[in-house]
Design a protein around this motif. Structure first.
Motif, PDB file in Angstrom:
ATOM      1  N   THR A 221       1.191  -1.470   0.325  1.00 48.02           N
ATOM      2  CA  THR A 221      -0.097   0.011  -0.209  1.00 48.02           C
ATOM      3  C   THR A 221       0.790   1.333  -0.150  1.00 48.02           C
ATOM      4  N   THR A 222       0.584   2.188  -0.714  1.00 52.31           N
ATOM      5  CA  THR A 222       1.435   3.087  -1.016  1.00 52.31           C
ATOM      6  C   THR A 222       0.408   4.593  -0.575  1.00 52.31           C
ATOM      7  N   ARG A 223       1.172   5.789  -1.081  1.00 57.89           N
ATOM      8  CA  ARG A 223       0.794   6.939  -0.383  1.00 57.89           C
ATOM      9  C   ARG A 223       1.286   7.976  -2.095  1.00 57.89           C
ATOM     10  N   ALA A 224       0.722   9.068  -1.311  1.00 58.92           N
ATOM     11  CA  ALA A 224       1.681  10.576  -2.572  1.00 58.92           C
ATOM     12  C   ALA A 224       2.874  11.035  -1.530  1.00 58.92           C
ATOM     13  N   PRO A 225       3.521  11.236  -1.691  1.00 57.53           N
ATOM     14  CA  PRO A 225       4.935  11.576  -1.277  1.00 57.53           C
ATOM     15  C   PRO A 225       4.247  13.010  -0.394  1.00 57.53           C
ATOM     16  N   GLU A 226       3.750  13.494  -0.582  1.00 57.96           N
ATOM     17  CA  GLU A 226       3.679  14.668   0.671  1.00 57.96           C
ATOM     18  C   GLU A 226       2.627  14.391   1.244  1.00 57.96           C
ATOM     19  N   ALA A 227       1.753  13.912   1.469  1.00 53.40           N
ATOM     20  CA  ALA A 227       1.041  13.641   2.216  1.00 53.40           C
ATOM     21  C   ALA A 227       1.603  12.575   3.270  1.00 53.40           C
ATOM     22  N   TRP A 228       2.525  11.698   2.652  1.00 55.47           N
ATOM     23  CA  TRP A 228       3.216  10.704   3.550  1.00 55.47           C
ATOM     24  C   TRP A 228       4.124  11.290   4.204  1.00 55.47           C
ATOM     25  N   LEU A 229       4.876  12.316   4.214  1.00 56.60           N
ATOM     26  CA  LEU A 229       5.748  13.166   4.921  1.00 56.60           C
ATOM     27  C   LEU A 229       5.256  13.114   6.221  1.00 56.60           C
TER      28      LEU A 229
ATOM     29  N   ARG B 260      13.734  -6.728  -7.544  1.00 55.66           N
ATOM     30  CA  ARG B 260      14.333  -7.668  -6.829  1.00 55.66           C
ATOM     31  C   ARG B 260      14.046  -9.278  -6.135  1.00 55.66           C
ATOM     32  N   VAL B 261      12.512  -9.067  -6.352  1.00 56.00           N
ATOM     33  CA  VAL B 261      12.025 -10.181  -5.278  1.00 56.00           C
ATOM     34  C   VAL B 261      11.559 -11.039  -6.396  1.00 56.00           C
ATOM     35  N   PRO B 262      11.138 -12.308  -7.400  1.00 52.75           N
ATOM     36  CA  PRO B 262      10.713 -12.832  -8.258  1.00 52.75           C
ATOM     37  C   PRO B 262       8.917 -13.373  -7.494  1.00 52.75           C
ATOM     38  N   ALA B 263       8.244 -12.437  -8.043  1.00 56.28           N
ATOM     39  CA  ALA B 263       6.973 -12.890  -7.472  1.00 56.28           C
ATOM     40  C   ALA B 263       6.366 -11.499  -8.189  1.00 56.28           C
ATOM     41  N   GLU B 264       5.096 -11.697  -7.774  1.00 53.02           N
ATOM     42  CA  GLU B 264       3.938 -10.333  -8.220  1.00 53.02           C
ATOM     43  C   GLU B 264       4.424  -8.857  -8.024  1.00 53.02           C
ATOM     44  N   VAL B 265       4.288  -8.462  -7.975  1.00 58.50           N
ATOM     45  CA  VAL B 265       4.236  -7.104  -6.931  1.00 58.50           C
ATOM     46  C   VAL B 265       3.184  -6.262  -7.420  1.00 58.50           C
ATOM     47  N   VAL B 266       2.155  -6.066  -6.498  1.00 62.71           N
ATOM     48  CA  VAL B 266       1.419  -4.763  -6.705  1.00 62.71           C
ATOM     49  C   VAL B 266       1.257  -4.015  -5.869  1.00 62.71           C
ATOM     50  N   ALA B 267       0.981  -2.656  -6.255  1.00 63.98           N
ATOM     51  CA  ALA B 267       0.857  -1.415  -5.824  1.00 63.98           C
ATOM     52  C   ALA B 267      -0.689  -1.312  -4.816  1.00 63.98           C
ATOM     53  N   GLN B 268      -1.148  -0.365  -4.345  1.00 59.91           N
ATOM     54  CA  GLN B 268      -2.314   0.090  -4.032  1.00 59.91           C
ATOM     55  C   GLN B 268      -2.080   1.317  -3.240  1.00 59.91           C
ATOM     56  N   PRO B 269      -2.590   2.397  -4.777  1.00 60.85           N
ATOM     57  CA  PRO B 269      -1.883   4.076  -3.651  1.00 60.85           C
ATOM     58  C   PRO B 269      -3.808   4.113  -2.355  1.00 60.85           C
ATOM     59  N   LEU B 270      -3.187   4.653  -1.310  1.00 61.05           N
ATOM     60  CA  LEU B 270      -4.753   5.050  -0.361  1.00 61.05           C
ATOM     61  C   LEU B 270      -5.195   5.687  -0.941  1.00 61.05           C
ATOM     62  N   GLU B 271      -4.621   7.175  -1.896  1.00 57.12           N
ATOM     63  CA  GLU B 271      -5.898   7.722  -2.385  1.00 57.12           C
ATOM     64  C   GLU B 271      -7.572   6.974  -3.020  1.00 57.12           C
ATOM     65  N   ALA B 272      -6.774   6.112  -3.433  1.00 55.32           N
ATOM     66  CA  ALA B 272      -7.794   5.160  -4.382  1.00 55.32           C
ATOM     67  C   ALA B 272      -8.498   4.488  -3.934  1.00 55.32           C
TER      68      ALA B 272
ATOM     69  N   GLY C   1     -12.882   0.609   2.090  1.00 57.92           N
ATOM     70  CA  GLY C   1     -11.299   1.291   2.410  1.00 57.92           C
ATOM     71  C   GLY C   1     -10.025   0.359   2.224  1.00 57.92           C
ATOM     72  N   PRO C   2      -9.309   0.317   2.807  1.00 57.71           N
ATOM     73  CA  PRO C   2      -8.234   0.062   1.895  1.00 57.71           C
ATOM     74  C   PRO C   2      -8.370  -1.337   1.795  1.00 57.71           C
ATOM     75  N   ALA C   3      -9.165  -1.849   2.535  1.00 58.47           N
ATOM     76  CA  ALA C   3      -8.775  -3.757   2.963  1.00 58.47           C
ATOM     77  C   ALA C   3     -10.016  -3.651   1.310  1.00 58.47           C
ATOM     78  N   ASP C   4     -10.626  -3.527   0.270  1.00 57.45           N
ATOM     79  CA  ASP C   4     -11.601  -3.586  -0.160  1.00 57.45           C
ATOM     80  C   ASP C   4     -10.734  -4.418  -1.482  1.00 57.45           C
ATOM     81  N   PRO C   5      -9.577  -3.582  -2.118  1.00 53.83           N
ATOM     82  CA  PRO C   5      -8.784  -4.074  -2.938  1.00 53.83           C
ATOM     83  C   PRO C   5      -8.161  -5.272  -2.409  1.00 53.83           C
ATOM     84  N   LEU C   6      -7.544  -5.584  -1.990  1.00 56.92           N
ATOM     85  CA  LEU C   6      -6.725  -6.558  -1.109  1.00 56.92           C
ATOM     86  C   LEU C   6      -7.711  -7.635  -1.045  1.00 56.92           C
TER      87      LEU C   6
END
Length: 263
Positions: A131-139, A179-191, A198-203
């Motif tokens: 799970t990710t977030r825009a840099p300004e909001a994360w900082l 660097r990790v040989p697996a599928e990597v998925v990112a989910q922005p908090l803003e979405a 909330g953030p549990a839905d995409p998972l």
């Protein structure tokens, strides 16, 4: 053996507490489809992961591997279910803690977890979920979390300048994917703001939850929300006033009590 394993390993301040609280609240309803190992199941693992993120000591990494392997070996059979392992500290400490400037330990740690899971469950699909977030909001969120939970005394503009690189979570996702040989998925908090869970839905979208079950799942209030600004400012002043940890913590406790936030 699980059919799928979702390893949710951060990042901090991206809705992780709310996600985990939602999973925990609905664990009974989800038990036929999902097995959970959440941060409170992983205390020994994340303690070692936090240590590795700060010292990068190979011996500490071995401790991480040993503890994660023991956790995996203790999991009972779960045919046809999805195993969710979720704890933001699996990526180490949150940047901003002393000299820790970024999540550079995360690719090493995630590779170690992936390798252990692959050996334990060679036929299971393994997904790295971040799970990710825009840099300004994360900082801003990270800064005030440090003010609340540590002795942070920096002004925000100094913190922002010092730890700007660590806030580029998308770049870290890309590095992990190389660097990790697996599928990597990112989910922005803003979405996730307007989603029912909330953030549990995409998972949960990746867990083959029957459509008929989704409306019965219970939403929970957002967890670990930022305190009002006046309370945070008072905590920052307490950090700057009290060098003794005990005195500082007592002052913060009094601030929360006065604001009615000590529950």
């Amino acid at each position: 053996m699980p059919r799928r394993i979702i390893l949710h390993a951060g990042f901090h301040k991206t809705g992780t507490s709310s996600l985990q609280a939602t999973l925990r609240e609905n664990r009974v309803a989800l038990k036929k489809q999902v097995a959970l190992r959440l941060r409170w199941h992983l205390k020994d693992v994340v303690a070692a992961a936090r240590g590795y993120s700060t010292d990068k000591d190979p011996l500490t990494l071995i401790k991480v591997q040993t503890r994660f392997g023991e956790m995996v070996n203790a999991i009972p059979g779960m045919p046809r279910r999805t195993l969710i392992i979720s704890a933001e500290e699996l990526s180490g400490h949150m940047p901003g803690r002393g000299a820790l400037a970024d999540y550079s330990a995360a690719p090493v740690l995630l590779y170690a977890y992936w390798e252990i899971l692959r050996n334990a469950y060679p036929e299971a699909e393994i997904l790295i979920y971040l799970t990710t977030r825009a840099p300004e909001a994360w900082l801003a969120s990270a800064y005030w979390e440090h003010v609340k939970s540590s002795g942070m005394t920096l002004n925000y503009d100094v913190f922002e300048h010092t730890y700007a690189y660590g806030a580029n979570l998308d770049a870290m996702v890309a590095e992990i994917a190389t660097r990790v040989p697996a599928e990597v998925v990112a989910q922005p908090l803003e979405a996730c703001v307007d989603l029912p869970l909330g953030p549990a839905d995409p998972l949960l979208d990746r867990c083959d939850i029957p459509l008929s079950l989704r409306p019965s799942l219970v939403a929970v209030p957002p967890a670990n929300r930022r305190h009002p600004q006046d309370v945070l400012n008072a905590m920052l002043d307490a950090n700057r006033t009290h060098t003794d940890i005990g005195a500082r913590n007592a002052a913060k406790k009094a601030i929360l009590k006065e604001a009615g936030l000590d529950q």
